[in-house]
Design a protein around this motif. Sequence first.
Motif, PDB file in Angstrom:
ATOM      1  N   ILE A  89      60.606  39.164  64.107  1.00 14.05           N
ATOM      2  CA  ILE A  89      59.149  39.118  64.136  1.00 14.05           C
ATOM      3  C   ILE A  89      58.708  37.684  64.408  1.00 14.05           C
ATOM      4  CG2 ILE A  89      57.017  39.538  62.859  1.00 14.05           C
ATOM      5  CD1 ILE A  89      58.582  41.476  61.074  1.00 14.05           C
ATOM      6  N   ALA A  90      57.929  37.517  65.488  1.00 13.66           N
ATOM      7  CA  ALA A  90      57.344  36.212  65.789  1.00 13.66           C
ATOM      8  C   ALA A  90      56.102  36.029  64.918  1.00 13.66           C
ATOM      9  CB  ALA A  90      56.964  36.122  67.267  1.00 13.66           C
ATOM     10  N   VAL A  91      55.998  34.871  64.281  1.00 15.22           N
ATOM     11  CA  VAL A  91      54.878  34.581  63.379  1.00 15.22           C
ATOM     12  C   VAL A  91      54.235  33.262  63.778  1.00 15.22           C
ATOM     13  CG1 VAL A  91      55.886  35.883  61.459  1.00 15.22           C
ATOM     14  CG2 VAL A  91      56.378  33.450  61.669  1.00 15.22           C
ATOM     15  N   ARG A  92      52.972  33.095  63.396  1.00 15.59           N
ATOM     16  CA  ARG A  92      52.294  31.828  63.727  1.00 15.59           C
ATOM     17  C   ARG A  92      52.586  30.767  62.677  1.00 15.59           C
ATOM     18  NH1 ARG A  92      47.944  35.030  62.264  1.00 15.59           N
ATOM     19  NH2 ARG A  92      47.625  35.639  64.412  1.00 15.59           N
ATOM     20  N   ASP A  93      52.940  31.168  61.451  1.00 12.42           N
ATOM     21  CA  ASP A  93      53.209  30.225  60.367  1.00 12.42           C
ATOM     22  C   ASP A  93      54.416  30.736  59.579  1.00 12.42           C
ATOM     23  OD1 ASP A  93      53.289  28.751  57.986  1.00 12.42           O
ATOM     24  OD2 ASP A  93      51.113  28.726  57.753  1.00 12.42           O
ATOM     25  N   ILE A  94      55.583  30.173  59.873  1.00 11.90           N
ATOM     26  CA  ILE A  94      56.812  30.679  59.258  1.00 11.90           C
ATOM     27  C   ILE A  94      56.824  30.477  57.742  1.00 11.90           C
ATOM     28  CG2 ILE A  94      58.256  28.611  59.563  1.00 11.90           C
ATOM     29  CD1 ILE A  94      60.496  30.660  60.491  1.00 11.90           C
ATOM     30  N   GLU A  95      56.231  29.391  57.271  1.00 11.61           N
ATOM     31  CA  GLU A  95      56.212  29.149  55.824  1.00 11.61           C
ATOM     32  C   GLU A  95      55.391  30.216  55.103  1.00 11.61           C
ATOM     33  OE1 GLU A  95      58.341  27.104  54.611  1.00 11.61           O
ATOM     34  OE2 GLU A  95      58.823  26.238  56.568  1.00 11.61           O
ATOM     35  N   ASP A 147      62.683  30.024  79.431  1.00 14.33           N
ATOM     36  CA  ASP A 147      63.116  28.655  79.693  1.00 14.33           C
ATOM     37  C   ASP A 147      62.527  27.725  78.639  1.00 14.33           C
ATOM     38  OD1 ASP A 147      64.577  29.341  81.944  1.00 14.33           O
ATOM     39  OD2 ASP A 147      62.867  29.076  83.294  1.00 14.33           O
ATOM     40  N   GLY A 148      63.348  26.827  78.128  1.00 12.21           N
ATOM     41  CA  GLY A 148      62.906  25.867  77.123  1.00 12.21           C
ATOM     42  C   GLY A 148      62.670  26.491  75.763  1.00 12.21           C
ATOM     43  N   ASN A 149      63.309  27.637  75.516  1.00 10.44           N
ATOM     44  CA  ASN A 149      63.146  28.339  74.240  1.00 10.44           C
ATOM     45  C   ASN A 149      63.524  27.429  73.075  1.00 10.44           C
ATOM     46  OD1 ASN A 149      62.783  30.711  72.545  1.00 10.44           O
ATOM     47  ND2 ASN A 149      65.011  30.727  72.363  1.00 10.44           N
ATOM     48  N   HIS A 150      62.600  27.264  72.140  1.00  8.27           N
ATOM     49  CA  HIS A 150      62.826  26.414  70.973  1.00  8.27           C
ATOM     50  C   HIS A 150      62.021  27.032  69.833  1.00  8.27           C
ATOM     51  CE1 HIS A 150      62.727  22.032  69.232  1.00  8.27           C
ATOM     52  NE2 HIS A 150      63.487  22.835  68.526  1.00  8.27           N
ATOM     53  N   ALA A 151      62.692  27.407  68.750  1.00  4.39           N
ATOM     54  CA  ALA A 151      61.998  28.096  67.661  1.00  4.39           C
ATOM     55  C   ALA A 151      62.617  27.749  66.317  1.00  4.39           C
ATOM     56  CB  ALA A 151      62.054  29.614  67.863  1.00  4.39           C
ATOM     57  N   SER A 152      61.786  27.775  65.301  1.00  5.63           N
ATOM     58  CA  SER A 152      62.247  27.719  63.910  1.00  5.63           C
ATOM     59  C   SER A 152      62.474  29.152  63.482  1.00  5.63           C
ATOM     60  CB  SER A 152      61.188  27.082  63.010  1.00  5.63           C
ATOM     61  OG  SER A 152      60.980  25.743  63.366  1.00  5.63           O
ATOM     62  N   ILE A 153      63.621  29.424  62.848  1.00 11.08           N
ATOM     63  CA  ILE A 153      63.930  30.787  62.439  1.00 11.08           C
ATOM     64  C   ILE A 153      64.308  30.830  60.963  1.00 11.08           C
ATOM     65  CG2 ILE A 153      64.676  31.451  64.755  1.00 11.08           C
ATOM     66  CD1 ILE A 153      67.595  31.356  63.673  1.00 11.08           C
ATOM     67  N   ALA A 154      64.126  32.002  60.381  1.00 13.83           N
ATOM     68  CA  ALA A 154      64.568  32.258  59.011  1.00 13.83           C
ATOM     69  C   ALA A 154      65.058  33.692  58.948  1.00 13.83           C
ATOM     70  CB  ALA A 154      63.421  32.046  58.023  1.00 13.83           C
ATOM     71  N   MET A 155      66.213  33.909  58.340  1.00 11.51           N
ATOM     72  CA  MET A 155      66.756  35.247  58.143  1.00 11.51           C
ATOM     73  C   MET A 155      66.539  35.622  56.682  1.00 11.51           C
ATOM     74  SD  MET A 155      68.222  37.786  59.706  1.00 11.51           S
ATOM     75  CE  MET A 155      69.044  37.120  61.140  1.00 11.51           C
ATOM     76  N   LEU A 156      65.882  36.764  56.457  1.00 14.28           N
ATOM     77  CA  LEU A 156      65.605  37.257  55.114  1.00 14.28           C
ATOM     78  C   LEU A 156      66.301  38.593  54.924  1.00 14.28           C
ATOM     79  CD1 LEU A 156      63.123  35.404  56.025  1.00 14.28           C
ATOM     80  CD2 LEU A 156      61.953  36.445  54.126  1.00 14.28           C
ATOM     81  N   GLN A 157      66.623  38.906  53.678  1.00 10.65           N
ATOM     82  CA  GLN A 157      67.355  40.133  53.375  1.00 10.65           C
ATOM     83  C   GLN A 157      66.744  40.841  52.177  1.00 10.65           C
ATOM     84  OE1 GLN A 157      71.792  40.469  53.704  1.00 10.65           O
ATOM     85  NE2 GLN A 157      71.640  40.420  51.487  1.00 10.65           N
ATOM     86  N   THR A 158      66.779  42.163  52.220  1.00  8.40           N
ATOM     87  CA  THR A 158      66.326  42.955  51.076  1.00  8.40           C
ATOM     88  C   THR A 158      67.326  42.801  49.931  1.00  8.40           C
ATOM     89  OG1 THR A 158      67.442  44.925  51.942  1.00  8.40           O
ATOM     90  CG2 THR A 158      65.097  44.653  52.483  1.00  8.40           C
ATOM     91  N   TYR A 174      49.695  51.203  54.580  1.00  8.48           N
ATOM     92  CA  TYR A 174      49.897  50.168  55.594  1.00  8.48           C
ATOM     93  C   TYR A 174      48.979  49.009  55.229  1.00  8.48           C
ATOM     94  CZ  TYR A 174      52.272  53.074  59.166  1.00  8.48           C
ATOM     95  OH  TYR A 174      53.147  53.847  59.885  1.00  8.48           O
ATOM     96  N   LEU A 175      49.474  47.798  55.436  1.00  6.29           N
ATOM     97  CA  LEU A 175      48.646  46.616  55.254  1.00  6.29           C
ATOM     98  C   LEU A 175      48.972  45.623  56.351  1.00  6.29           C
ATOM     99  CD1 LEU A 175      50.580  44.194  53.831  1.00  6.29           C
ATOM    100  CD2 LEU A 175      50.329  45.734  51.910  1.00  6.29           C
ATOM    101  N   ARG A 176      48.099  44.645  56.507  1.00  4.90           N
ATOM    102  CA  ARG A 176      48.340  43.561  57.454  1.00  4.90           C
ATOM    103  C   ARG A 176      48.996  42.419  56.706  1.00  4.90           C
ATOM    104  NH1 ARG A 176      48.114  45.007  62.538  1.00  4.90           N
ATOM    105  NH2 ARG A 176      46.302  46.286  62.953  1.00  4.90           N
ATOM    106  N   GLY A 177      50.205  42.082  57.099  1.00  2.00           N
ATOM    107  CA  GLY A 177      50.897  40.950  56.515  1.00  2.00           C
ATOM    108  C   GLY A 177      50.557  39.682  57.265  1.00  2.00           C
ATOM    109  N   PRO A 178      51.331  38.626  57.073  1.00  2.00           N
ATOM    110  CA  PRO A 178      51.081  37.366  57.775  1.00  2.00           C
ATOM    111  C   PRO A 178      51.157  37.565  59.285  1.00  2.00           C
ATOM    112  CG  PRO A 178      53.164  37.292  56.572  1.00  2.00           C
ATOM    113  CD  PRO A 178      52.504  38.580  56.222  1.00  2.00           C
ATOM    114  N   SER A 179      50.358  36.822  60.009  1.00  2.00           N
ATOM    115  CA  SER A 179      50.280  36.896  61.470  1.00  2.00           C
ATOM    116  C   SER A 179      49.880  38.281  61.958  1.00  2.00           C
ATOM    117  CB  SER A 179      51.603  36.463  62.122  1.00  2.00           C
ATOM    118  OG  SER A 179      51.919  35.134  61.792  1.00  2.00           O
TER     119      SER A 179
END
Length: 145
Positions: free
Chosen positions: A10-16, A47-58, A127-132
């Motif tokens: 999931i792409a998010v606007r604010d990872i924190e 091209d130029g892909n650069h991202a901050s990522i986080a892997m979360l687990q249940t 259903y609810l709207r989560g972050p982003s």
Amino acid sequence: MSIRLENVGIAVRDIEAAIAFFTDLGLTVLGRDTVSGEWADTAVGLDGNHASIAMLQTPDGSGRLELFEYIHPEAIETEPTRPNEIGMHRVAFAVDDLDASLEIAARHGCHPLRGVADYEGVYRLTYLRGPSGILVMLAQDLRGG
């Protein structure tokens, strides 16, 4: 040949903010990184892909979310997905206590789209709207199992 679901990205606007939301619901952070380079360009097709990522687990280890916040190319804002649109739809979680989960979501400014439904006395869900703007379904099994 075997196949298993590895994760949902999931792409998010604010990872924190996204990490805070999902960890408050009970997921744990398995790891964080910043990815870029030719391999990332090739894998993702940008091209130029650069991202901050986080892997979360249940907590039971059966489900994972990979959250990513684009550094480059610039993230493109879109309208939040509606429940009846074709394409990636929502992420769903089974919870032990729907009311407690909704209290946690509310602390992040996230509320049910319409309310909490009872599906034939088997599930309470919403259903609810989560972050982003992510659509998140929360469901509590009322059968006690």
